[in-house]
Design a protein around this motif. Structure first.
Motif, PDB file in Angstrom:
ATOM      1  N   TRP A   7      -2.507  46.693   0.769  1.00 29.67           N
ATOM      2  CA  TRP A   7      -2.680  45.242   0.801  1.00 29.67           C
ATOM      3  C   TRP A   7      -4.003  44.842   0.168  1.00 29.67           C
ATOM      4  O   TRP A   7      -4.092  43.886  -0.596  1.00 29.67           O
ATOM      5  CB  TRP A   7      -2.567  44.737   2.236  1.00 29.67           C
ATOM      6  N   MET A  10      -3.748  45.085  -3.463  1.00 27.32           N
ATOM      7  CA  MET A  10      -2.879  44.003  -3.913  1.00 27.32           C
ATOM      8  C   MET A  10      -3.666  42.694  -4.052  1.00 27.32           C
ATOM      9  O   MET A  10      -3.532  41.990  -5.058  1.00 27.32           O
ATOM     10  CB  MET A  10      -1.735  43.819  -2.903  1.00 27.32           C
ATOM     11  N   LYS A  23       2.859  42.364  -7.283  1.00 25.15           N
ATOM     12  CA  LYS A  23       4.273  42.353  -6.892  1.00 25.15           C
ATOM     13  C   LYS A  23       4.779  43.767  -6.607  1.00 25.15           C
ATOM     14  O   LYS A  23       5.522  43.986  -5.649  1.00 25.15           O
ATOM     15  CB  LYS A  23       5.113  41.688  -7.973  1.00 25.15           C
ATOM     16  N   LYS A  26       3.333  44.902  -3.301  1.00 23.45           N
ATOM     17  CA  LYS A  26       3.997  44.198  -2.196  1.00 23.45           C
ATOM     18  C   LYS A  26       5.330  44.876  -1.878  1.00 23.45           C
ATOM     19  O   LYS A  26       5.677  45.069  -0.706  1.00 23.45           O
ATOM     20  CB  LYS A  26       4.210  42.732  -2.551  1.00 23.45           C
ATOM     21  N   TYR A  30       6.474  46.787   1.592  1.00 26.96           N
ATOM     22  CA  TYR A  30       7.672  46.385   2.311  1.00 26.96           C
ATOM     23  C   TYR A  30       8.628  47.564   2.518  1.00 26.96           C
ATOM     24  O   TYR A  30       9.108  47.794   3.625  1.00 26.96           O
ATOM     25  CB  TYR A  30       8.406  45.243   1.593  1.00 26.96           C
ATOM     26  N   THR A  37       3.114  41.555   3.188  1.00 27.89           N
ATOM     27  CA  THR A  37       1.693  41.327   2.964  1.00 27.89           C
ATOM     28  C   THR A  37       1.504  40.576   1.648  1.00 27.89           C
ATOM     29  O   THR A  37       1.669  41.144   0.578  1.00 27.89           O
ATOM     30  CB  THR A  37       0.942  42.675   2.916  1.00 27.89           C
ATOM     31  N   PRO A  38       1.170  39.291   1.701  1.00 31.57           N
ATOM     32  CA  PRO A  38       1.054  38.492   0.482  1.00 31.57           C
ATOM     33  C   PRO A  38      -0.255  38.750  -0.272  1.00 31.57           C
ATOM     34  O   PRO A  38      -1.318  38.872   0.339  1.00 31.57           O
ATOM     35  CB  PRO A  38       1.093  37.057   1.004  1.00 31.57           C
TER      36      PRO A  38
END
Length: 149
Positions: A7, A10, A23, A26, A30, A37-38
């Protein structure tokens, strides 16, 4: 490497406007850890998602401070649009227990003060003062009893 490190990378790639890397990371988070986790979130490098952050979900408008520890099944949700000035702010040294939910109501910010503890399964919808221990649904401060000798 745990989900918090993925994360963190990212968010850094997103801030540096590296096109596809956020992306891809992420998706990795997942599919391996079931974490949402944005990349738009702001987090510190020493964040800990204990139990591999399994089933952790976060809104993009989140800022997480230093020394924060979040257990599995936690949801950080906000009823606002991505990129709005309203944020969930989790200050330094906060612990959020298993299955807790932190929900910022419609177009409002929510702050969890430094050193606060959010108990397992608690549902937080209002600001939490520094050092408070919050339990229950809805979350309320745990009252400390005087020790008698």
């Amino acid at each position: 490497m745990g989900p918090e490190r993925i994360w963190w990378w990212m968010t850094r790639a997103y801030q540096r406007r590296i096109p596809l890397l956020p992306k891809l990371l992420k998706l990795v988070n997942y599919f391996i850890f079931r974490c949402i986790t944005p990349p738009e979130a702001v987090i510190e490098k020493d964040l800990r998602l204990d139990h591999f952050g399994l089933c952790f979900v976060s809104h993009p408008n989140v800022t997480i401070g230093k020394g924060v520890r979040i257990y599995h099944g936690v949801t950080l949700a906000s009823e606002t649009w991505i990129g709005s000035p309203e944020r969930i702010v989790i200050e330094d040294n906060v612990t959020i227990g298993v299955g807790a939910s932190v929900i910022a109501r419609s177009n409002t910010s929510l702050r969890i003060g430094e050193g606060a503890y959010i108990g397992a399964g608690a549902v937080v919808t209002k600001d939490v003062p520094a050092g408070a221990i919050m339990v229950g649904i809805p979350a309320r401060p745990l009252e400390k009893k005087a020790v008698t000798e």
